[in-house]
Design a protein around this motif. Structure first.
Motif, PDB file in Angstrom:
ATOM      1  N   UNK A 133       0.791  -1.232   0.000  1.00 44.07           N
ATOM      2  CA  UNK A 133       0.000   0.000   0.000  1.00 44.07           C
ATOM      3  C   UNK A 133       0.824   1.283   0.000  1.00 44.07           C
ATOM      4  N   UNK A 134       1.952   1.322   0.742  1.00 43.13           N
ATOM      5  CA  UNK A 134       2.728   2.561   0.824  1.00 43.13           C
ATOM      6  C   UNK A 134       3.343   2.922  -0.525  1.00 43.13           C
ATOM      7  N   UNK A 135       3.992   1.947  -1.168  1.00 43.82           N
ATOM      8  CA  UNK A 135       4.590   2.230  -2.465  1.00 43.82           C
ATOM      9  C   UNK A 135       3.518   2.433  -3.529  1.00 43.82           C
ATOM     10  N   UNK A 136       2.373   1.760  -3.369  1.00 42.42           N
ATOM     11  CA  UNK A 136       1.266   1.992  -4.285  1.00 42.42           C
ATOM     12  C   UNK A 136       0.762   3.422  -4.197  1.00 42.42           C
ATOM     13  N   UNK A 137       0.681   3.940  -2.971  1.00 38.87           N
ATOM     14  CA  UNK A 137       0.275   5.335  -2.776  1.00 38.87           C
ATOM     15  C   UNK A 137       1.302   6.286  -3.378  1.00 38.87           C
ATOM     16  N   UNK A 138       2.588   5.961  -3.191  1.00 34.07           N
ATOM     17  CA  UNK A 138       3.635   6.790  -3.790  1.00 34.07           C
ATOM     18  C   UNK A 138       3.511   6.787  -5.318  1.00 34.07           C
ATOM     19  N   UNK A 139       3.294   5.591  -5.895  1.00 35.63           N
ATOM     20  CA  UNK A 139       3.145   5.508  -7.347  1.00 35.63           C
ATOM     21  C   UNK A 139       1.978   6.334  -7.853  1.00 35.63           C
ATOM     22  N   UNK A 140       0.864   6.296  -7.118  1.00 37.85           N
ATOM     23  CA  UNK A 140      -0.309   7.083  -7.499  1.00 37.85           C
ATOM     24  C   UNK A 140       0.001   8.580  -7.439  1.00 37.85           C
ATOM     25  N   UNK A 141       0.614   9.027  -6.344  1.00 36.20           N
ATOM     26  CA  UNK A 141       0.928  10.444  -6.198  1.00 36.20           C
ATOM     27  C   UNK A 141       1.948  10.899  -7.232  1.00 36.20           C
ATOM     28  N   UNK A 142       2.891  10.014  -7.546  1.00 32.48           N
ATOM     29  CA  UNK A 142       3.903  10.356  -8.547  1.00 32.48           C
ATOM     30  C   UNK A 142       3.272  10.553  -9.919  1.00 32.48           C
ATOM     31  N   UNK A 143       2.414   9.619 -10.334  1.00 32.21           N
ATOM     32  CA  UNK A 143       1.759   9.735 -11.637  1.00 32.21           C
ATOM     33  C   UNK A 143       0.843  10.960 -11.682  1.00 32.21           C
ATOM     34  N   UNK A 144       0.131  11.207 -10.601  1.00 32.92           N
ATOM     35  CA  UNK A 144      -0.735  12.385 -10.558  1.00 32.92           C
ATOM     36  C   UNK A 144       0.087  13.665 -10.644  1.00 32.92           C
ATOM     37  N   UNK A 145       1.283  13.652 -10.070  1.00 29.98           N
ATOM     38  CA  UNK A 145       2.154  14.812 -10.171  1.00 29.98           C
ATOM     39  C   UNK A 145       2.627  15.075 -11.590  1.00 29.98           C
ATOM     40  N   UNK A 146       2.567  14.056 -12.422  1.00 30.92           N
ATOM     41  CA  UNK A 146       2.937  14.210 -13.833  1.00 30.92           C
ATOM     42  C   UNK A 146       1.719  14.512 -14.700  1.00 30.92           C
ATOM     43  N   UNK A 147       0.577  14.748 -14.066  1.00 35.55           N
ATOM     44  CA  UNK A 147      -0.613  15.126 -14.819  1.00 35.55           C
ATOM     45  C   UNK A 147      -1.507  13.984 -15.225  1.00 35.55           C
ATOM     46  N   UNK A 148      -1.315  12.788 -14.653  1.00 30.75           N
ATOM     47  CA  UNK A 148      -2.159  11.637 -14.972  1.00 30.75           C
ATOM     48  C   UNK A 148      -3.380  11.650 -14.054  1.00 30.75           C
ATOM     49  N   UNK A 149      -4.566  11.566 -14.643  1.00 32.14           N
ATOM     50  CA  UNK A 149      -5.796  11.468 -13.852  1.00 32.14           C
ATOM     51  C   UNK A 149      -6.012   9.997 -13.485  1.00 32.14           C
ATOM     52  N   UNK A 150      -6.191   9.714 -12.203  1.00 32.08           N
ATOM     53  CA  UNK A 150      -6.358   8.333 -11.736  1.00 32.08           C
ATOM     54  C   UNK A 150      -7.713   8.195 -11.062  1.00 32.08           C
ATOM     55  N   UNK A 151      -8.499   7.252 -11.551  1.00 32.04           N
ATOM     56  CA  UNK A 151      -9.831   6.997 -10.994  1.00 32.04           C
ATOM     57  C   UNK A 151      -9.860   5.562 -10.477  1.00 32.04           C
ATOM     58  N   UNK A 152      -9.931   5.429  -9.144  1.00 37.64           N
ATOM     59  CA  UNK A 152      -9.935   4.118  -8.505  1.00 37.64           C
ATOM     60  C   UNK A 152     -11.352   3.711  -8.127  1.00 37.64           C
ATOM     61  N   UNK A 153     -11.508   2.435  -7.820  1.00 38.30           N
ATOM     62  CA  UNK A 153     -12.812   1.866  -7.444  1.00 38.30           C
ATOM     63  C   UNK A 153     -13.870   2.177  -8.499  1.00 38.30           C
ATOM     64  N   UNK A 154     -13.452   2.174  -9.734  1.00 39.00           N
ATOM     65  CA  UNK A 154     -14.387   2.394 -10.836  1.00 39.00           C
ATOM     66  C   UNK A 154     -13.963   1.515 -12.002  1.00 39.00           C
ATOM     67  N   UNK A 155     -14.797   1.440 -13.009  1.00 36.72           N
ATOM     68  CA  UNK A 155     -14.529   0.593 -14.166  1.00 36.72           C
ATOM     69  C   UNK A 155     -15.093   1.262 -15.413  1.00 36.72           C
TER      70      UNK A 155
END
Length: 433
Positions: A191-213
């Protein structure tokens, strides 16, 4: 094996093996696509390699039916059988997915994705239609595991670098969207590195939508479960894998998810002459079970597949000679993932201690591990050479989309010219006037 002891026959629809962890880097142009594949006939000189598909297996007669690339199907007898069909993309009956989706399971798809992305930048730079431009610069990725996170990280890097050579396209004009049904990305690293990966990608302008399909993507109109709707020419599907569906035709015992049911010695349950390994095998995870985890199975990844293959070879020979077979047991060594150039996450397991790394050091771990795991020294050297040259030379941003239809231009040049319209009789001309 001793000389003349047995004949090894390999049947595969492709004449090469693909090292799939490098597909995202091949899509981004960091590695030449030719260096990610290993030609079977070159690395298996003592084996008989047949390019075709096994359509049926008759266990009573010990005969497999092979459908070659051309010609009639024929029967191939065997004494011992190894099932290693791997996995295919796990898909769902989503309207438009089959027509619009791009997978990431083969080198052909990686090359196609790279050409497609660069072609979208060409379109956006050349058009005056704002709707066409917006659609071309919107990139949707479904699946937030290793394949999805690594692919969107590498492709975003590629698009960012390529945008510098376009007058009318900037990174701010592009829209990258990552969708996952789970509540986090990169679950393999915790979970910790997963959170880091999410924040890193979002910092590069990637929109991330979780718990959705994704509900549908007919004609590129993407509709998400959370209500978001976008139009996109690029929909990349990396939402997991499933065992090759061809297994259902072979009469083998299968697990609840379609894997070949094996024991701890990699032998198919109920047989004494069939073995299986890799992504198509359900193998007990003895290390986890000894640690108290009930009903633990080996996950479908390269870490297990490479080690299972080595033991399987030994066990097949032991089975042939009537010797005891060894039990497969491997404790998880961790996981590494690259999120683009100089960016990554890594979790290294050393006994009961877990070392978590992120950033450039984790990226070096990712490249080092997979570079050394790449089969054959020929390919290892070529991979490291690509990386070394990439330190001094700029990334190639050439789109070769015409490779998918290489004969189209020649066909247009060679096809017969249309016959001229027949002259109308004088009477018809007078009547028409």
């Amino acid at each position: 094996m001793r000389y003349g002891e047995a004949t090894v026959t390999v049947v595969d629809p492709r004449s090469y093996m693909t090292y799939q962890p490098f597909l995202p880097e091949a899509a981004a142009g960091s590695i030449s696509p030719r260096h990610v594949v290993v030609p079977l006939r070159r690395v298996l000189p003592k084996a008989e390699v047949l390019t075709g598909r096994v359509t049926t297996i008759d266990q009573d007669r010990k005969v497999a039916t092979v459908a070659p690339l051309v010609g009639e199907a024929y029967e191939l007898p065997f004494d011992y059988l190894v099932i290693a069909l791997g996995a295919v993309s796990r898909t769902f009956p989503i309207p438009g997915l089959a027509e619009q989706g791009i997978g990431m399971k083969g080198i052909e798809e990686a090359i196609g994705l790279r050409n497609h992305v660069l072609e979208q930048l060409d379109k956006a730079d050349s058009t005056t239609d704002e709707e066409v431009r917006r659609r071309a610069l919107t990139f949707v990725f479904v699946g937030g595991g290793f394949a999805g996170a690594e692919t969107i990280g590498e492709v975003e890097d590629l698009a960012r670098d390529a945008a510098r050579y376009y007058n009318n396209v900037k990174r701010e004009d592009m829209r990258f969207i990552l969708v996952d049904a789970a509540d986090r990305i990169l679950p393999e690293v915790g979970p910790k590195l997963g959170t880091y990966g999410k924040e890193h990608l979002e910092g590069r302008g990637v929109e991330i939508y979780l718990s959705t399909s994704m509900d549908s993507c007919v004609d590129g109109h993407v509709v998400l479960k959370n209500g978001l709707e976008v139009d996109s020419n690029t929909i990349v599907w990396t939402a997991g894998v499933k065992p090759n569906p061809a297994l259902a035709r072979f009469g083998l015992p299968l697990g609840p998810r379609g894997h070949v049911d094996c024991n701890e010695k990699l032998q198919v349950n109920g047989t004494d002459y069939i073995w299986a390994a890799g992504d198509n095998a359900q193998v007990p995870d003895m290390a986890s079970r000894e640690a108290g985890v009930e009903n633990a199975w080996c996950p479908p990844n390269a870490q297990h597949a490479l080690r299972q293959a080595k033991l399987l070879g030994d066990n097949v020979i032991s089975g042939m000679r009537g010797f005891p077979q060894e039990t497969y047991k491997h404790a998880n060594k961790g996981a590494v993932a690259g999120l683009g150039l100089h960016k990554g996450v890594a979790m290294i397991v050393m006994g009961k201690m877990k070392i978590k790394l992120k950033g450039r050091l984790a990226w070096y771990m990712h490249r080092g591990y997979h570079g050394l795991a790449m089969p054959t020294w020929n390919r290892k050297i070529r991979i490291f050479a690509d990386w070394t040259l990439g330190m001094f030379l700029k990334r190639e941003v050439v789109s070769l989309g015409a490779m998918e239809t290489p004969r189209e231009e020649f066909y247009e040049a060679a096809k017969p010219a249309p016959a001229p319209a027949a002259a109308k009789p004088e009477a018809e001309k007078a009547k028409a006037s």
